[in-house]
Design an enzyme around this catalytic site. Structure first.
Site, mmCIF file in Angstrom:
data_model
loop_
_atom_site.group_PDB
_atom_site.id
_atom_site.type_symbol
_atom_site.label_atom_id
_atom_site.label_comp_id
_atom_site.label_asym_id
_atom_site.label_seq_id
_atom_site.Cartn_x
_atom_site.Cartn_y
_atom_site.Cartn_z
ATOM 1 N N LYS A 10 0.765 -1.214 -0.031
ATOM 2 C CA LYS A 10 -0.108 -0.057 -0.094
ATOM 3 C C LYS A 10 0.934 1.314 0.295
ATOM 4 C CE LYS A 10 0.807 1.232 4.319
ATOM 5 N NZ LYS A 10 1.590 2.464 4.655
ATOM 6 N N GLY A 102 4.586 -6.493 5.634
ATOM 7 C CA GLY A 102 4.312 -7.399 6.770
ATOM 8 C C GLY A 102 2.789 -7.473 7.033
ATOM 9 N N ASP A 136 -2.535 -1.677 10.055
ATOM 10 C CA ASP A 136 -2.656 -1.671 8.778
ATOM 11 C C ASP A 136 -3.389 -3.019 8.241
ATOM 12 O OD1 ASP A 136 -1.522 0.997 8.413
ATOM 13 O OD2 ASP A 136 0.468 0.146 7.879
HETATM 14 P P1 ATP Z 1 3.959 -0.437 7.749
HETATM 15 O O1 ATP Z 1 3.807 0.485 6.583
HETATM 16 O O2 ATP Z 1 2.822 -1.038 8.130
HETATM 17 O O3 ATP Z 1 4.612 0.399 9.042
HETATM 18 P P2 ATP Z 1 6.753 -1.336 7.001
HETATM 19 O O4 ATP Z 1 6.357 -1.419 5.565
HETATM 20 O O5 ATP Z 1 7.309 -0.116 7.326
HETATM 21 O O6 ATP Z 1 5.025 -1.452 7.554
HETATM 22 P P3 ATP Z 1 7.319 -4.047 7.376
HETATM 23 O O7 ATP Z 1 7.973 -4.533 6.064
HETATM 24 O O8 ATP Z 1 5.791 -4.823 7.398
HETATM 25 O O9 ATP Z 1 7.495 -2.551 7.431
HETATM 26 O O10 ATP Z 1 8.168 -4.746 8.476
HETATM 27 C C1 ATP Z 1 8.290 -4.202 9.774
HETATM 28 C C2 ATP Z 1 8.882 -5.178 10.723
HETATM 29 O O11 ATP Z 1 8.055 -6.428 10.846
HETATM 30 C C3 ATP Z 1 10.284 -5.682 10.280
HETATM 31 O O12 ATP Z 1 11.047 -5.490 11.419
HETATM 32 C C4 ATP Z 1 10.191 -7.145 10.064
HETATM 33 O O13 ATP Z 1 11.338 -7.804 10.620
HETATM 34 C C5 ATP Z 1 8.992 -7.461 10.750
HETATM 35 N N1 ATP Z 1 8.059 -8.583 9.990
HETATM 36 C C6 ATP Z 1 7.379 -9.459 10.397
HETATM 37 N N2 ATP Z 1 6.698 -10.259 9.599
HETATM 38 C C7 ATP Z 1 6.942 -9.797 8.545
HETATM 39 C C8 ATP Z 1 6.705 -10.198 7.208
HETATM 40 N N3 ATP Z 1 5.986 -11.176 6.683
HETATM 41 N N4 ATP Z 1 7.277 -9.445 6.056
HETATM 42 C C9 ATP Z 1 8.008 -8.249 6.382
HETATM 43 N N5 ATP Z 1 8.443 -7.878 7.775
HETATM 44 C C10 ATP Z 1 7.857 -8.470 8.697
#
Ligand code: ATP
Length: 287
Positions: A10, A102, A136
């Site tokens: 997203k 995630g 989210d």
């Molecule tokens: P958001 O935009 O919702 O804040 P994000 O894109 O910043 O999310 P993610 O890539 O979802 O962040 O990852 C955040 C943390 O979640 C990382 O530290 C990662 O290790 C952990 N994590 C747990 N499960 C997953 C997954 N399936 N894929 C990616 N990261 C994951």
């Protein structure tokens, strides 16, 4: 038995923070939409009563810390499921990037296990359960385009912006959402106008969408990581129609209408940044 699903990323076209609540969460207002950059999730039914996770990226946890694992555990405990699952995740969405990778993996796992374990839950029930995993996740259960309020879990579907190119560029850093919120000064915010963004989308006014992009977390992340601001400036210089940081960053996205311009922005950025993607906006709801 196996199920394959797409877990798309997203972006936030608008992200506003209203105040800090007594429970420690921030009250937000966000316009979220889906883009065609997706992780691939494969769910395989296991007769043994276990949840196993296999992830293509070495630094993403493959145990209870994985959000897809948490989604499976939540359903298993709540509905007393006696079977297991192997969750295989092929990561394409950059991690800790502000693209909800995630959360989207968790949402796809909820949708897939609803079928694999024959739970017969509605999509709205899955979205409510998703909120227990992360703010989210509810949006990611539906996809499409929505106004998200509360701590991000209250979803109101809105119409889809007209399709365009989205260039995503992520500098080689991971940003902690918690750290960005800790550094946010609530009395000094320039709030985006969410209503203007909603009417721009409703009226299919692409120029207005580009001019109304706004994210109160940008200034915080720019201060902590100046290279994020530099990527935004580069993207503007190469001619994207509208540019904004997504979520708490560090990914910056640019909206571009025409393919020739998209190629110019994409190729220009590749000189500065390794992690660049050109994808389509996919604002229609898929569930
Ligand atoms: P958001 O935009 O919702 O804040 P994000 O894109 O910043 O999310 P993610 O890539 O979802 O962040 O990852 C955040 C943390 O979640 C990382 O530290 C990662 O290790 C952990 N994590 C747990 N499960 C997953 C997954 N399936 N894929 C990616 N990261 C994951």
């Amino acid at each position: 038995m196996k199920i394959s699903l797409k877990a798309p990323a997203k972006i936030n076209l608008s992200l506003d923070v209203l105040h800090k609540r007594e429970d420690g969460f921030h009250e937000v207002e966000m316009i979220m939409t889906t883009v065609d950059l997706a992780d691939r999730i494969e769910l395989t039914l296991l007769e043994e009563n276990q949840i196993k996770v296999d992830v293509s990226e070495g630094f993403v946890p493959n145990d209870h810390r994985n959000l897809a694992y948490q989604a499976a555990k939540l359903l298993k405990d709540r509905f007393n499921v006696g079977k297991g699952v192997l969750i295989s995740i092929k990561k394409n969405i950059p991690v800790s990037a502000g693209l909800a990778g995630g959360s989207s993996d968790a949402a796809a796992t909820l949708r897939g296990l609803n079928e694999l374990w024959d739970l017969q839950l509605t999509i709205d029930e899955l979205a409510i359960l998703g909120a227990q995993i992360g703010s989210d996740v509810s949006f990611c259960v539906y996809g499409g385009t929505a106004l998200a309020t509360g701590r991000g879990e209250k979803i109101k579907h809105i119409s889809a912006p007209s399709p365009c190119w989205v260039i995503l560029a992520k500098p080689p850093i991971g940003v902690s959402t918690a750290e960005v919120y800790r550094n946010l000064k609530l009395d000094h915010l320039e709030h985006p106008n969410i209503n203007n963004m909603i009417s721009a989308i409703d009226n299919n006014d692409y120029q207005l969408i580009c001019s109304q992009l706004g994210n109160v977390l940008e200034s915080v992340t720019f201060k902590l990581y100046p290279q994020v601001q530099r990527i935004k400036e580069q993207m503007e210089r190469f001619g994207a129609d509208g540019v904004l940081m997504s979520g708490s960053g560090p990914t910056v996205f640019g909206l571009v209408k025409h393919e020739s311009r998209m190629l110019r922005v994409y190729n220009g950025l590749r000189g500065f940044c390794n992690d660049v993607h050109a994808v389509r906006l996919m604002g229609e709801r898929y569930y």
